[in-house]
Design a protein around this motif. Structure first.
Motif, short mmCIF file in Angstrom:
data_model
loop_
_atom_site.label_atom_id
_atom_site.label_comp_id
_atom_site.label_asym_id
_atom_site.label_seq_id
_atom_site.Cartn_x
_atom_site.Cartn_y
_atom_site.Cartn_z
N GLY A 74 61.61 45.79 27.23
CA GLY A 74 61.74 45.86 26.01
C GLY A 74 60.12 46.76 25.02
N PRO A 75 60.41 46.58 23.98
CA PRO A 75 58.48 47.82 23.54
C PRO A 75 57.94 46.64 23.53
CG PRO A 75 60.93 47.00 21.90
CD PRO A 75 61.81 46.52 22.46
N ALA A 76 56.72 47.52 23.58
CA ALA A 76 55.60 46.99 23.22
C ALA A 76 54.59 46.85 21.99
CB ALA A 76 54.83 47.71 24.97
N GLY A 77 53.80 46.15 21.90
CA GLY A 77 53.38 46.17 20.21
C GLY A 77 52.28 45.20 20.58
N PHE A 78 50.62 44.96 20.07
CA PHE A 78 50.00 44.01 19.72
C PHE A 78 49.13 44.20 18.67
CE2 PHE A 78 48.07 48.04 21.15
CZ PHE A 78 45.90 47.57 21.42
N ALA A 79 48.23 43.18 18.04
CA ALA A 79 47.80 43.13 16.67
C ALA A 79 46.36 43.60 17.21
CB ALA A 79 47.70 42.21 16.31
N CYS A 80 45.97 44.69 16.43
CA CYS A 80 44.74 45.59 16.94
C CYS A 80 43.92 45.98 15.27
CB CYS A 80 44.99 46.71 17.37
SG CYS A 80 43.47 47.89 17.37
N GLN A 81 42.73 45.38 14.82
CA GLN A 81 41.84 45.98 13.46
C GLN A 81 40.84 46.34 14.79
OE1 GLN A 81 40.19 41.54 14.79
NE2 GLN A 81 38.47 43.01 13.32
N SER A 82 40.73 46.91 15.06
CA SER A 82 39.85 48.15 15.40
C SER A 82 41.17 50.02 15.76
CB SER A 82 39.25 47.94 17.25
OG SER A 82 38.73 46.81 16.90
N PHE A 83 40.65 50.31 14.66
CA PHE A 83 41.14 51.39 14.17
C PHE A 83 40.96 51.56 13.28
CE2 PHE A 83 44.20 53.20 10.91
CZ PHE A 83 44.78 54.09 11.79
N ALA A 84 40.74 53.31 13.40
CA ALA A 84 40.14 54.24 12.44
C ALA A 84 40.70 55.79 12.26
CB ALA A 84 38.61 54.92 12.42
N SER A 85 41.04 56.25 11.52
CA SER A 85 41.10 58.04 11.24
C SER A 85 39.24 58.59 12.23
CB SER A 85 40.50 58.66 9.97
OG SER A 85 39.63 58.39 8.95
N LEU A 86 39.94 59.57 13.06
CA LEU A 86 38.91 60.65 13.06
C LEU A 86 38.74 61.54 13.34
CD1 LEU A 86 37.59 60.19 15.64
CD2 LEU A 86 38.91 61.12 17.34
N SER A 87 39.97 62.30 13.12
CA SER A 87 40.04 64.00 12.03
C SER A 87 40.91 64.16 11.64
CB SER A 87 40.44 64.63 13.86
OG SER A 87 39.68 66.19 13.25
N LEU A 88 41.02 65.28 10.89
CA LEU A 88 42.01 66.29 9.83
C LEU A 88 42.68 67.07 10.46
CD1 LEU A 88 42.77 65.76 7.18
CD2 LEU A 88 41.18 67.15 6.39
N ASP A 89 41.70 68.00 11.73
CA ASP A 89 42.04 69.43 11.49
C ASP A 89 41.70 69.21 13.36
OD1 ASP A 89 43.16 71.38 12.19
OD2 ASP A 89 41.57 72.79 11.26
#
Length: 202
Positions: A74-89
């Protein structure tokens, strides 16, 4: 495009904007001297102290999901706190996942994912996605994200639907870069779920 090409493009832009430029060939900037850190240069840092000190940096919390894509589990998923925006363009985001993760290979096979930014009311949901070996989607309400079909969790503060763009190694983690294909936010005012010093802020 190399350094010389980028410099030439910058000069063409300045000329078109009417800015004064120096005539003649464009010299490329020197390439910075980059090298890997040798083992004998590594400063000894106690892992427990590292975790404790870095815990002072409060982060948001997400759940990264991927569609089943033929996976019988089935579908996959995990909790993640290491996340960030990286680039606009182009629009890019990134998240970090442990190299020993059993969920990441399933997301990698799908080639797409959705980052669900959790709200303050979703602490229990986060805990469910932080465990291994359980049916993480049991009783979880979700629909399909528009571009990838990844689970988009009900009640999340925001969602970012992505295609895997690049994967880099970073010590005992992988740095996954995603190209954003679609995104949206909850119309209601949803306070974010924050993690600080090993626990959720309330």
């Amino acid at each position: 495009m190399g350094h010389a090409g980028m410099a030439a493009a910058a000069v063409r832009y300045l000329r078109s904007a009417g800015a004064p430029t120096v005539a003649g060939p464009v010299e490329a900037l020197p390439r910075p001297d980059l090298r890997a850190v040798r083992e004998d240069e590594r400063a000894p840092v106690d892992p427990a102290r590292f975790r404790r000190v870095l815990g002072h940096f409060a982060t948001g919390v997400t759940v990264v999901t991927a569609p089943a894509a033929g996976d019988p589990a089935g579908p996959a998923g995990f909790a993640c706190q290491s996340f960030a925006s990286l680039s606009l363009d182009p629009p890019l985001i990134c998240f970090m996942v442990g190299r020993t993760s059993t969920t990441w290979p399933r997301i990698a096979r799908a080639g797409v994912f959705c980052v669900n930014v959790l709200g303050a009311h979703q602490g229990d949901l986060c805990r469910g996605f932080a465990v291994s070996g359980a049916d993480k989607f049991a009783g979880v309400v979700y629909d399909a994200a528009p571009a990838s079909g990844s689970p988009r969790l009900a009640g999340a503060a925001a969602w970012i639907d992505c295609t895997v763009h690049a994967v880099h190694t970073g010590g005992d983690h992988l740095i996954v870069v995603g190209r954003v294909d679609a995104l949206g936010a909850n119309d209601d005012e949803v306070r974010p779920l924050l993690f600080h010093k090993g626990r959720f802020l309330t």
